[in-house]
Write a protein that holds these residues in place. Structure first.
Motif, short mmCIF file in Angstrom:
data_model
loop_
_atom_site.label_atom_id
_atom_site.label_comp_id
_atom_site.label_asym_id
_atom_site.label_seq_id
_atom_site.Cartn_x
_atom_site.Cartn_y
_atom_site.Cartn_z
N TRP A 160 -10.05 -10.13 31.14
CA TRP A 160 -9.31 -9.81 32.82
C TRP A 160 -10.08 -8.43 33.36
CZ3 TRP A 160 -6.67 -6.37 32.78
CH2 TRP A 160 -6.17 -5.19 32.58
N LEU A 161 -10.59 -7.48 32.13
CA LEU A 161 -11.01 -6.41 32.78
C LEU A 161 -11.83 -6.33 33.91
CD1 LEU A 161 -9.88 -4.40 29.18
CD2 LEU A 161 -9.56 -3.47 31.87
N TYR A 162 -13.22 -7.12 33.52
CA TYR A 162 -14.11 -7.48 33.82
C TYR A 162 -15.04 -8.98 34.70
CZ TYR A 162 -15.55 -9.77 29.32
OH TYR A 162 -15.02 -10.89 28.57
N ALA A 163 -13.45 -9.52 34.82
CA ALA A 163 -13.82 -11.29 35.26
C ALA A 163 -12.35 -11.47 35.84
CB ALA A 163 -14.24 -11.94 34.24
N LYS A 164 -12.47 -11.53 37.42
CA LYS A 164 -10.85 -11.58 38.04
C LYS A 164 -10.93 -13.34 37.39
CE LYS A 164 -12.30 -10.01 42.63
NZ LYS A 164 -12.44 -11.08 43.70
N ASP A 165 -8.79 -12.99 36.88
CA ASP A 165 -8.98 -14.79 35.65
C ASP A 165 -8.43 -15.58 36.73
OD1 ASP A 165 -6.50 -12.90 37.08
OD2 ASP A 165 -5.87 -12.91 35.19
N SER A 166 -8.18 -15.24 38.38
CA SER A 166 -7.61 -15.92 39.68
C SER A 166 -8.73 -15.37 41.03
CB SER A 166 -6.41 -16.01 39.69
OG SER A 166 -6.65 -14.22 40.82
N GLY A 167 -8.44 -16.32 41.82
CA GLY A 167 -9.17 -16.52 43.09
C GLY A 167 -8.77 -15.52 44.01
N ARG A 168 -7.76 -15.07 43.35
CA ARG A 168 -7.13 -14.06 44.50
C ARG A 168 -7.88 -12.70 44.45
NH1 ARG A 168 -1.51 -13.00 41.74
NH2 ARG A 168 -3.38 -13.22 40.18
N PRO A 169 -8.00 -12.08 45.47
CA PRO A 169 -8.33 -10.39 45.53
C PRO A 169 -8.18 -9.60 45.09
CG PRO A 169 -8.05 -10.96 48.09
CD PRO A 169 -6.87 -12.40 47.13
N ARG A 170 -8.97 -9.02 43.96
CA ARG A 170 -8.08 -7.87 43.09
C ARG A 170 -8.33 -5.75 43.66
NH1 ARG A 170 -10.44 -7.74 37.27
NH2 ARG A 170 -9.09 -9.17 36.44
N ILE A 171 -6.92 -5.39 43.55
CA ILE A 171 -6.82 -3.64 43.61
C ILE A 171 -6.85 -3.79 43.05
CG2 ILE A 171 -5.44 -2.63 44.88
CD1 ILE A 171 -4.74 -4.91 47.26
N CYS A 172 -7.21 -2.39 42.48
CA CYS A 172 -7.15 -1.40 40.95
C CYS A 172 -6.66 -0.05 42.21
CB CYS A 172 -8.32 -1.23 40.61
SG CYS A 172 -7.90 -0.38 39.67
N LEU A 173 -5.70 0.16 41.36
CA LEU A 173 -4.65 1.41 41.93
C LEU A 173 -4.69 2.10 40.72
CD1 LEU A 173 -2.51 2.58 43.70
CD2 LEU A 173 -0.83 1.51 42.38
N THR A 174 -5.23 3.77 41.06
CA THR A 174 -5.35 4.57 40.23
C THR A 174 -5.16 5.68 40.94
OG1 THR A 174 -6.88 5.29 38.37
CG2 THR A 174 -7.69 4.73 40.61
N ALA A 175 -4.31 6.93 39.74
CA ALA A 175 -4.14 8.20 39.74
C ALA A 175 -5.51 9.60 39.65
CB ALA A 175 -2.86 9.08 40.29
N GLY A 176 -6.00 8.58 38.28
CA GLY A 176 -7.54 8.68 37.63
C GLY A 176 -6.19 10.03 36.66
N SER A 177 -6.94 11.14 36.96
CA SER A 177 -6.71 11.88 35.62
C SER A 177 -5.35 13.55 36.35
CB SER A 177 -7.62 13.51 35.27
OG SER A 177 -8.12 13.83 36.38
N ARG A 178 -5.26 12.71 37.59
CA ARG A 178 -4.40 13.92 38.08
C ARG A 178 -2.70 13.38 37.36
NH1 ARG A 178 -4.90 14.13 43.94
NH2 ARG A 178 -6.07 15.98 43.54
N VAL A 179 -2.52 11.88 36.83
CA VAL A 179 -1.57 11.71 36.17
C VAL A 179 -1.21 12.91 35.08
CG1 VAL A 179 -0.33 9.65 35.07
CG2 VAL A 179 -1.53 9.68 37.36
N THR A 180 -2.07 12.95 34.45
CA THR A 180 -1.67 13.62 33.04
C THR A 180 -1.76 16.01 33.64
OG1 THR A 180 -4.29 14.41 33.03
CG2 THR A 180 -3.39 12.71 32.12
N GLN A 181 -2.37 15.42 34.63
CA GLN A 181 -1.26 16.75 35.50
C GLN A 181 -0.66 17.73 35.77
OE1 GLN A 181 -4.60 17.83 37.77
NE2 GLN A 181 -6.45 17.33 36.77
N ASP A 182 -0.30 15.96 36.64
CA ASP A 182 1.33 16.30 37.32
C ASP A 182 1.89 15.02 36.89
OD1 ASP A 182 3.62 16.33 38.27
OD2 ASP A 182 2.82 17.95 39.79
N ALA A 183 2.74 14.75 35.94
CA ALA A 183 3.00 13.38 35.18
C ALA A 183 4.00 12.54 36.33
CB ALA A 183 3.40 12.77 34.18
#
Length: 377
Positions: A203-226
């Motif tokens: 599932w990391l490299y291929a969609k497991d569904s026909g739905r649109p896929r959104i990736c949400l991330t805060a990058g390394s900022r999460v580690t700076q101010d959890a």
């Protein structure tokens, strides 16, 4: 030849320098990477010998002066850019003692410093060797130099310098389509995304569904101010949990554990963005330069919530080009976030413009193509 690459206090700065550092090493040269103690794991993760140079927490440089007294962080754009130079300069001073100790027995032949790594020109001036300024994102950061020069007046004076020395070479990874016309002369280089990896599941490299896929991330900022980073991700999960859409949250495992508890059934955890991005239809993030470039390399539209003067500037370049939308993280209501995400998912013009920048990146020289320019110094 011996090369010293100098990163900073976030994993993103290590990942930004890693492709060229690896190319130099693979060409047969001796390569070391210096960075703050907290990201030594990231240096080891990219397979380079690491030199820890500062144990001071990153937020201390941002919020305190050299004596440890609190300082007010400016809010305006121009003031914020200049101020960024001052706190990166404080970081450079903190790094210098260990850098000088490491290089005393055998100085490098070339020093390569990240965009705002002011330890690189100081160290190069100390030994009379060339230095390379290496962009670690697509943002023109030279506006910060004035603040750094002011903060480093004593150190520059001790080296007989009236100001920051110009780099002997500037390596820029900004795609030509969004590179400012006033940007400094540079050797352009293709952006190669690097990150900490994990065993891959399909599932990391291929969609497991026909739905649109959104990736949400805060990058390394999460580690700076959890706390701040986790709150941002939680608010975004609420706004982006849409019918018919697959939402993935790329975050450190400790943060992801809390999100999975708060939102049962959500898929959250450490996800290498270089692997994940090509399967995504939208990347939603905090304005980090390496996150933005990794999304662009895969031709993915972006919804950006920039925090800080440089993030705002970088996000605006993508908005102006038509490959992204940006919202104020302090003012965006959930309904506004949802509306923007749906617009980006369903309007083909954003993906078309992001695709143009992806092709821009692909046409640029790869890191091995620049090794000769570095050794020629």
């Amino acid at each position: 030849m011996r090369f010293l690459f100098i990163a900073a206090g976030s994993a993103a700065t290590v990942f930004g320098l890693a492709p060229l550092a690896t190319a130099v090493r693979n060409a047969g040269h001796e390569v070391f990477m210096a960075a703050n103690d907290n990201v030594m794991g990231s240096v080891a993760g990219v397979g380079l010998p690491g030199v820890p140079v500062s144990a001071v927490p990153l937020l201390d440089f941002i919020t305190k002066d050299r004596t440890g007294a609190p300082v007010a962080v400016p809010q305006g754009m121009a003031e914020g850019v200049r101020y960024t130079g001052t706190w990166f300069a404080r970081m450079a001073v903190a790094q210098l003692e260990r850098l000088l100790a490491f290089t005393a027995h055998r100085p490098p032949d070339v020093v390569v410093g990240g965009t705002l790594c002011y330890a690189a020109p100081l160290l190069a001036a100390q030994f009379g060797i060339p230095w390379v300024r290496h962009a670690w994102d697509a943002i023109d950061a030279t506006g910060a130099d004035a603040g750094a020069q002011e903060e480093l007046a004593a150190e520059l004076g001790a080296l007989g310098l009236g100001g920051l020395p110009r780099p002997d070479l500037f390596v820029d990874v900004c795609p030509p389509g969004i590179r400012p016309p006033h940007a400094a002369e540079a050797r352009l280089m293709r952006w190669i995304p690097v990150t900490t990896q994990r065993p891959l599941e399909p599932w990391l490299y291929a969609k497991d569904s026909g739905r649109p896929r959104i990736c949400l991330t805060a990058g390394s900022r999460v580690t700076q101010d959890a706390a701040e980073g986790t709150a941002f991700l939680a608010d975004m999960v609420k706004a982006l949990s849409l019918p018919g859409v697959e939402l993935l949250v790329a975050a450190p495992d400790d943060v992801a554990q809390g999100l999975r508890a708060a939102f049962p059934g959500i898929r959250a955890g450490w996800m290498p963005l270089d692997v994940l991005a090509p399967s995504c239809d939208l990347v939603v993030h905090h304005g980090g330069g390496t996150t933005a470039l990794t999304g662009l390399r895969s031709g993915v539209p972006q919804l950006i919530f920039p925090q800080g003067a440089f993030s705002v500037r970088g996000a605006q370049a993508l908005v102006d080009y038509g490959a992204a939308l940006a919202l104020d993280p302090q003012q965006a209501a959930p309904a506004t976030v949802t509306e923007a995400a749906l617009d980006l998912l369903h309007s083909p013009r954003y993906r078309a413009r992001a695709g143009e920048l992806s092709r821009d990146i692909a046409r640029l020289p790869a890191p091995p193509d620049l090794v000769g320019a570095l050794t020629a110094l």
